[in-house]
Write an enzyme that holds these catalytic residues in place. Structure first.
Site, PDB file in Angstrom:
ATOM      1  CG  ASN A  85      -5.322 -41.406  13.691  1.00 44.29           C
ATOM      2  OD1 ASN A  85      -6.141 -40.608  14.108  1.00 44.29           O
ATOM      3  ND2 ASN A  85      -4.239 -41.719  14.374  1.00 44.29           N
ATOM      4  CB  VAL A  92      -2.268 -45.484   7.632  1.00 47.26           C
ATOM      5  CG1 VAL A  92      -2.768 -46.076   8.939  1.00 47.26           C
ATOM      6  CG2 VAL A  92      -3.127 -45.973   6.463  1.00 47.26           C
ATOM      7  CB  CYS A  93      -1.682 -40.707  11.172  1.00 45.72           C
ATOM      8  SG  CYS A  93      -1.539 -39.494   9.859  1.00 45.72           S
ATOM      9  CG  LEU A  94      -1.623 -46.408  12.996  1.00 42.62           C
ATOM     10  CD1 LEU A  94      -1.741 -47.827  12.457  1.00 42.62           C
ATOM     11  CD2 LEU A  94      -2.227 -46.332  14.387  1.00 42.62           C
ATOM     12  CB  THR A  99       2.822 -42.303   9.492  1.00 41.88           C
ATOM     13  OG1 THR A  99       1.987 -43.256  10.165  1.00 41.88           O
ATOM     14  CG2 THR A  99       3.523 -42.980   8.323  1.00 41.88           C
TER      15      THR A  99
END
Length: 436
Positions: A85, A92-94, A99
């Site tokens: 992530n 930043v994949c959250l 995102t």
């Protein structure tokens, strides 16, 4: 509306800066509170253990109605993906940041803030980061388990190399024989190691490095038992060209570089006394300030009739203090006499004191090199530093792996009842030797 947004950001920054949190640090420009840098320490007992991971956080004018934009900076200049992530490009994949798709209730709300964002990012740095990739949480095949182990192994290696060693080499001006990424070598790129380093965290990196040096060395020893030198990293199924963690293992190289960094930080610390002497001769304000603080502390102990601590300035230099600690009666330190040197920087309090226990002391808060892990209530007040030094020596508080800087002592102190007895015996031996 804009003023309310700035007030909210300012309040959240101050709250984080005032908390003694060993895992999070914040830096910002007072003239631009919307542009923040954050440092997240890798959690203990994970492949990221005690790494320094830096992030850029930019708040929009609609904050807190909308989340800030967060970008990872510890990416080896856009070449290293540290997590399923956390991409090499910095994304930043959250779901909390908008995102990544998430379940209902996981998206951003104005009740959340800077601290919750940082904690959410830190939660990605788990003991098994492989499982952060969607679709792999139920992986059970032998191949999946092998990949999980291989993924953790290369993250452990690169956390030490990229998040710990290289930034400090840059800050200290060390030219190391580093492991060059093959893609850089092939394409002839001129890598600027200092591009992603924030000076505001320089002192924190140095102090924490001395605290956790033995832990880094322990990780290296563990890694050498698991992988051979020059072995290539295994590419994971979810990694793609340009968004992966590529390279090879070279723990002997990391060990040498860790020792170089340690020697440079200790040499810098010893050099503070020379710089301090010059500052004293030039009648710099910091010299008089430290001398005044010293006199106030001595007077305080005198008035309180505290006989466990003796404090004096070494050779008239207010940048080097010697604290003698006499173990309190009816404690495991009873009868011990411990000589402790407090090195102060001419840039105090921006650079915090470095405290070395000169008498060998087998204690989970004292690293093998003698550096003491302690936390003052106020970083700009030397009375708080002295009080915190004594409190650290006498501490028997709840378990916090972030304060344990002596791996062997830690295992004994927090182990079985028999282990604790062994710890107490080793501690008593060092107490007895200190009084000889």
């Amino acid at each position: 509306m804009a003023n309310q947004s700035i007030l909210r950001i300012s309040r959240e920054i101050k709250q984080l800066q005032s908390n003694i949190d060993l895992s999070l640090a914040i830096a910002c420009d007072d003239e631009d509170l919307r542009n923040v840098r954050a440092l997240i320490m890798g959690p203990p007992d994970t492949p990221y253990q005690f790494g320094f991971f830096e992030f850029s956080i930019i708040f929009g004018t609609d904050y807190p109605a909308g989340p800030p934009v967060v970008r990872a900076l510890t990416t080896n200049h856009g070449q290293c993906r540290f997590n399923p992530n956390i991409y090499s490009c910095g994304k930043v994949c959250l779901s909390i940041l908008g995102t990544w798709r998430g379940d209902r209730g996981e998206e951003w709300s104005s009740a959340q803030g800077l601290e919750s964002i940082l904690i959410s990012i830190q939660s990605l740095m788990s003991s098994n980061p492989y499982e952060n990739e969607p679709g792999y949480e139920l992986a059970e095949s032998d191949g999946d388990k092998k990949d999980m182990k291989a993924y953790a192994a290369k993250i452990r290696h690169e956390s030490i190399r990229i998040s710990v060693i290289e930034p400090l080499e840059c800050i200290l001006g060390i030219k190391a024989n580093s492991t060059i990424n093959p893609t850089d070598e092939e394409e002839g790129k001129d890598v600027d190691k200092g591009a992603d380093i924030t000076d505001a965290f320089a002192d924190l990196r140095k102090r924490r490095f001395l605290w956790y040096f033995d832990c880094y060395m322990q990780s290296i020893a563990q890694g050498e038992c698991e992988v051979t030198r020059k072995r290539r990293f295994t590419r994971m199924p979810f990694e793609n060209p340009g968004n992966s963690m590529d390279g090879h293992f070279d723990y002997p190289n990391l060990r040498n570089r860790l020792n170089q960094v340690k020697d440079a930080i200790i040499a810098e610390t010893m050099g503070w006394t020379i710089r301090g002497k010059a500052a004293q001769e030039q009648e710099a304000g910091i010299s008089e300030n430290l001398r005044r603080q010293y006199e106030q502390i001595v007077e305080k102990y005198k008035n309180h009739k505290n006989f466990t601590v003796d404090l004096h300035i070494v050779d008239g230099n207010p940048f080097l203090w010697q604290l003698t600690y006499f173990g309190r009666p009816m404690t495991h330190l009873d009868g011990g006499i411990f000589n402790i040197k407090i090195y102060l920087s001419p840039d105090f309090p921006e650079d915090q004191p470095r405290v070395f226990v000169g008498s060998p002391l087998f204690h989970y808060r004292v690293a093998k090199c003698g550096i003491l892990c302690y936390f003052p209530a106020r970083t700009d007040d030397m009375r708080c530093h002295v009080d915190a030094i004594v409190a650290a020596l006498e501490e028997e508080s709840p378990y916090d792996p972030r304060t344990n800087v002596h791996p062997e002592a830690t295992r004994m102190f927090w182990g079985s009842p028999d282990d604790r007895k062994r710890y107490n015996r080793e501690l008593r031996r060092s107490v007895e030797r200190s009084a000889e």
